[in-house]
Write a protein that holds these residues in place. Structure first.
Motif, PDB file in Angstrom:
ATOM      1  N   GLY A  44       0.791  -1.104  -0.115  1.00 21.53           N
ATOM      2  CA  GLY A  44       0.080  -0.146   0.054  1.00 21.53           C
ATOM      3  C   GLY A  44       0.766   1.220  -0.198  1.00 21.53           C
ATOM      4  N   MET A  45       0.337   2.504   0.275  1.00 21.74           N
ATOM      5  CA  MET A  45       0.746   3.779   0.347  1.00 21.74           C
ATOM      6  C   MET A  45       1.945   3.773   1.613  1.00 21.74           C
ATOM      7  SD  MET A  45      -0.099   4.971  -2.514  1.00 21.74           S
ATOM      8  CE  MET A  45      -0.266   3.160  -3.093  1.00 21.74           C
ATOM      9  N   ARG A  46       1.476   3.198   2.679  1.00 16.42           N
ATOM     10  CA  ARG A  46       2.493   3.256   4.044  1.00 16.42           C
ATOM     11  C   ARG A  46       3.725   2.552   3.745  1.00 16.42           C
ATOM     12  NH1 ARG A  46       2.429   6.870   7.516  1.00 16.42           N
ATOM     13  NH2 ARG A  46       0.288   6.615   7.669  1.00 16.42           N
ATOM     14  N   MET A  47       3.788   1.466   2.830  1.00 10.86           N
ATOM     15  CA  MET A  47       4.941   0.678   2.524  1.00 10.86           C
ATOM     16  C   MET A  47       4.911   0.142   1.035  1.00 10.86           C
ATOM     17  SD  MET A  47       6.713  -2.520   4.641  1.00 10.86           S
ATOM     18  CE  MET A  47       6.401  -1.976   6.243  1.00 10.86           C
ATOM     19  N   PRO A  48       5.251   0.790   0.132  1.00 13.08           N
ATOM     20  CA  PRO A  48       5.100   0.259  -1.365  1.00 13.08           C
ATOM     21  C   PRO A  48       6.077  -0.779  -1.383  1.00 13.08           C
ATOM     22  CG  PRO A  48       5.469   2.975  -1.209  1.00 13.08           C
ATOM     23  CD  PRO A  48       5.588   2.291   0.417  1.00 13.08           C
ATOM     24  N   LYS A  49       5.701  -1.598  -2.456  1.00 16.72           N
ATOM     25  CA  LYS A  49       6.560  -2.764  -2.816  1.00 16.72           C
ATOM     26  C   LYS A  49       7.839  -2.112  -3.239  1.00 16.72           C
ATOM     27  CE  LYS A  49       3.251  -6.666  -3.428  1.00 16.72           C
ATOM     28  NZ  LYS A  49       2.913  -7.589  -4.393  1.00 16.72           N
ATOM     29  N   THR A  50       9.101  -2.987  -2.729  1.00 20.63           N
ATOM     30  CA  THR A  50      10.286  -2.520  -3.064  1.00 20.63           C
ATOM     31  C   THR A  50      11.088  -3.968  -3.295  1.00 20.63           C
ATOM     32  OG1 THR A  50      11.202  -2.187  -1.116  1.00 20.63           O
ATOM     33  CG2 THR A  50      10.297  -0.311  -2.232  1.00 20.63           C
ATOM     34  N   VAL A  51      12.318  -3.720  -3.875  1.00 19.72           N
ATOM     35  CA  VAL A  51      12.977  -5.232  -3.770  1.00 19.72           C
ATOM     36  C   VAL A  51      13.201  -5.639  -2.186  1.00 19.72           C
ATOM     37  CG1 VAL A  51      15.387  -5.857  -4.213  1.00 19.72           C
ATOM     38  CG2 VAL A  51      14.223  -4.399  -6.193  1.00 19.72           C
ATOM     39  N   GLU A  52      13.540  -4.594  -1.361  1.00 22.33           N
ATOM     40  CA  GLU A  52      13.786  -5.113   0.004  1.00 22.33           C
ATOM     41  C   GLU A  52      12.335  -5.813   0.503  1.00 22.33           C
ATOM     42  OE1 GLU A  52      14.367  -2.060  -1.267  1.00 22.33           O
ATOM     43  OE2 GLU A  52      16.619  -2.520  -1.422  1.00 22.33           O
ATOM     44  N   THR A  53      11.148  -5.221   0.133  1.00 23.33           N
ATOM     45  CA  THR A  53       9.998  -5.732   0.901  1.00 23.33           C
ATOM     46  C   THR A  53       9.628  -7.306   0.506  1.00 23.33           C
ATOM     47  OG1 THR A  53       8.336  -4.661  -0.724  1.00 23.33           O
ATOM     48  CG2 THR A  53       9.208  -3.634   1.343  1.00 23.33           C
ATOM     49  N   LEU A  54      10.333  -7.432  -0.744  1.00 18.21           N
ATOM     50  CA  LEU A  54      10.078  -8.822  -1.337  1.00 18.21           C
ATOM     51  C   LEU A  54      11.074  -9.912  -0.927  1.00 18.21           C
ATOM     52  CD1 LEU A  54       9.434  -7.596  -4.993  1.00 18.21           C
ATOM     53  CD2 LEU A  54       7.572  -8.447  -3.200  1.00 18.21           C
ATOM     54  N   VAL A  55      11.939  -9.312  -0.063  1.00 15.15           N
ATOM     55  CA  VAL A  55      13.159 -10.324   0.531  1.00 15.15           C
ATOM     56  C   VAL A  55      12.235 -11.393   1.462  1.00 15.15           C
ATOM     57  CG1 VAL A  55      15.129 -10.706   1.840  1.00 15.15           C
ATOM     58  CG2 VAL A  55      14.928  -9.006   0.417  1.00 15.15           C
ATOM     59  N   GLU A  56      12.662 -12.731   1.196  1.00 17.82           N
ATOM     60  CA  GLU A  56      11.752 -13.716   2.204  1.00 17.82           C
ATOM     61  C   GLU A  56      12.545 -14.238   3.208  1.00 17.82           C
ATOM     62  OE1 GLU A  56      10.849 -16.907  -0.478  1.00 17.82           O
ATOM     63  OE2 GLU A  56       9.135 -15.892  -1.370  1.00 17.82           O
ATOM     64  N   ARG A  57      12.070 -14.177   4.476  1.00 20.25           N
ATOM     65  CA  ARG A  57      12.863 -14.678   5.648  1.00 20.25           C
ATOM     66  C   ARG A  57      12.039 -15.650   6.389  1.00 20.25           C
ATOM     67  NH1 ARG A  57      13.691  -9.219   5.226  1.00 20.25           N
ATOM     68  NH2 ARG A  57      15.945  -8.316   5.163  1.00 20.25           N
ATOM     69  N   ALA A  58      12.589 -16.454   7.175  1.00 20.49           N
ATOM     70  CA  ALA A  58      12.144 -17.356   7.880  1.00 20.49           C
ATOM     71  C   ALA A  58      11.930 -16.869   9.366  1.00 20.49           C
ATOM     72  CB  ALA A  58      12.829 -18.829   7.910  1.00 20.49           C
ATOM     73  N   ASP A  59      10.786 -17.332  10.113  1.00 20.69           N
ATOM     74  CA  ASP A  59      10.586 -16.925  11.373  1.00 20.69           C
ATOM     75  C   ASP A  59      11.049 -18.072  12.262  1.00 20.69           C
ATOM     76  OD1 ASP A  59       8.819 -18.942  11.459  1.00 20.69           O
ATOM     77  OD2 ASP A  59       6.672 -17.481  11.515  1.00 20.69           O
ATOM     78  N   GLU A  60      10.817 -17.883  13.663  1.00 19.34           N
ATOM     79  CA  GLU A  60      11.199 -18.990  14.654  1.00 19.34           C
ATOM     80  C   GLU A  60      10.522 -20.184  14.450  1.00 19.34           C
ATOM     81  OE1 GLU A  60       7.967 -16.397  16.468  1.00 19.34           O
ATOM     82  OE2 GLU A  60       9.709 -16.071  15.389  1.00 19.34           O
ATOM     83  N   GLY A  61       9.364 -19.972  13.636  1.00 20.98           N
ATOM     84  CA  GLY A  61       8.719 -21.622  13.593  1.00 20.98           C
ATOM     85  C   GLY A  61       9.207 -22.074  12.143  1.00 20.98           C
ATOM     86  N   GLY A  62      10.162 -21.579  11.466  1.00 14.54           N
ATOM     87  CA  GLY A  62      10.446 -22.096   9.940  1.00 14.54           C
ATOM     88  C   GLY A  62       9.535 -21.466   8.969  1.00 14.54           C
TER      89      GLY A  62
END
Length: 339
Positions: free
Chosen positions: A201-219
């Motif tokens: 959305g407008m608060r946080m537009p999609k960028t290369v950084e926002t598309l980076v995938e990360r794993a949480d503590e549950g995998g």
């Protein structure tokens, strides 16, 4: 006196099915289909196609209603479309649907960005439009393609949500009896971050950084452009809020728990619903629990109403309590007289 009343409901689901067995085959891990079912009550869910949007599902549900509901496209004078996965940021998807459904140009149309409580809010809006004399025949469509927000490697959300739509016809009828209502509605934006798609959305537009995938503590793997759900916090909110909301509705309506013929809550997941039923002390015989198509967000309640009526579980004249709750946080409850 004019009163708003539900006249017909029709639902639609995408053709593609994702069973628990298929989910495990795709994702692997030390779990099995029965574990998923025991926790969620879901055996399979429907998934929208790559080019299949919420409006496509909603239009198909509406056309099913027109085929069976005894009303033509040209009789509708207001369209309410409830979705959190619209076709576009703008224009409103309801405007696009007006043209595709062949509704007349004098028909009002608007989008409601609401999730699990959306059907209750839609009924409240429809009641206000009808009983104020603004509209006489309203088409309320709920449709979601939440699975497009979900990362394929996030099993915390992928096991739960499915795509689907429902179309409800709400009409003006003569008489003093209230057919829909009263309502209890509530909002607590402090819980917004617990069920959210952060980026896009407008608060946080999609960028290369926002598309980076990360794993949480549950995998579970996701990016900021994917759906995030804090399950424990959502569960705590629900157990705290829903029993109070049901009690407030009973006080507001002057009814007791025994006066209500049946209870249909948002079909979030089996574990949550069983806890709510136990806490509110609703008899199992009067409580709906059926997640045949997964959690379809704003469509779970109308889908349940349609199915329960077809099965004969609820009949004309029955008083049914509807309760929606979730993303926002947002919640709502009402009573409807079966048609």
């Amino acid at each position: 006196m004019k009163a708003a009343s539900i006249q017909c409901i029709a639902s639609y689901f995408p053709a593609t099915e994702l069973t628990n067995e298929m989910l495990i085959e795709q994702m692997g891990g030390d779990w099995n289909p029965q574990d998923i079912y025991d926790k969620t009550g879901i055996l399979s869910r429907r998934i929208a196609g790559e080019n299949e949007c919420s409006s496509d599902l909603g239009i198909k549900a509406a056309n099913k209603l027109f085929e069976t509901g005894g009303i033509s496209h040209q009789e509708i004078d207001f369209l309410i479309f409830c979705t959190q996965s619209p076709d576009y940021f703008l224009p409103a998807t309801a405007c696009v649907m007006q043209e595709k459904l062949g509704l007349r140009t004098s028909c009002g149309a608007l989008d409601v960005n609401q999730g699990c409580s959306g059907y209750i809010y839609g009924l409240a809006l429809a009641k206000g439009l009808i009983e104020s004399g603004i509209a006489g025949k309203i088409l309320l469509i709920t449709a979601e393609t939440y699975t497009k927000f979900i990362n394929p490697r996030d099993r915390s959300t992928r096991t739960i949500f499915g795509d689907g739509a429902a179309a409800t016809l709400i009409v003006s009828v003569d008489g003093d009896e209230e057919k829909i209502g009263p309502f209890v509605l509530g909002t607590d934006g402090r819980g917004a971050e617990n069920l959210i798609v952060p980026a896009g959305g407008m608060r946080m537009p999609k960028t290369v950084e926002t598309l980076v995938e990360r794993a949480d503590e549950g995998g579970n793997v996701r990016s900021l452009a994917n759906l995030y759900m804090n399950g424990p916090e959502i569960f705590n909110f629900t157990l705290k809020t829903v029993p109070k909301t049901a009690a407030e509705l009973l006080v507001k309506s002057g009814k007791s728990l025994d006066d209500v013929d049946y209870f249909i809550f948002h079909q979030a997941n089996k574990f949550m619903l069983e806890r709510l039923r136990s806490k509110i002390k609703i008899p199992e015989s009067k409580f709906w629990l059926d997640l045949e198509y997964g959690n379809t967000v704003s469509s779970t309640i109308p889908v349940a109403l349609e199915k329960a009526k077809k099965q004969g579980t609820i009949r004309a004249g029955d008083e049914v309590m509807l309760v929606g709750f979730g993303v926002g946080y947002s919640w709502g409850a009402t009573l409807v007289k079966m048609w």
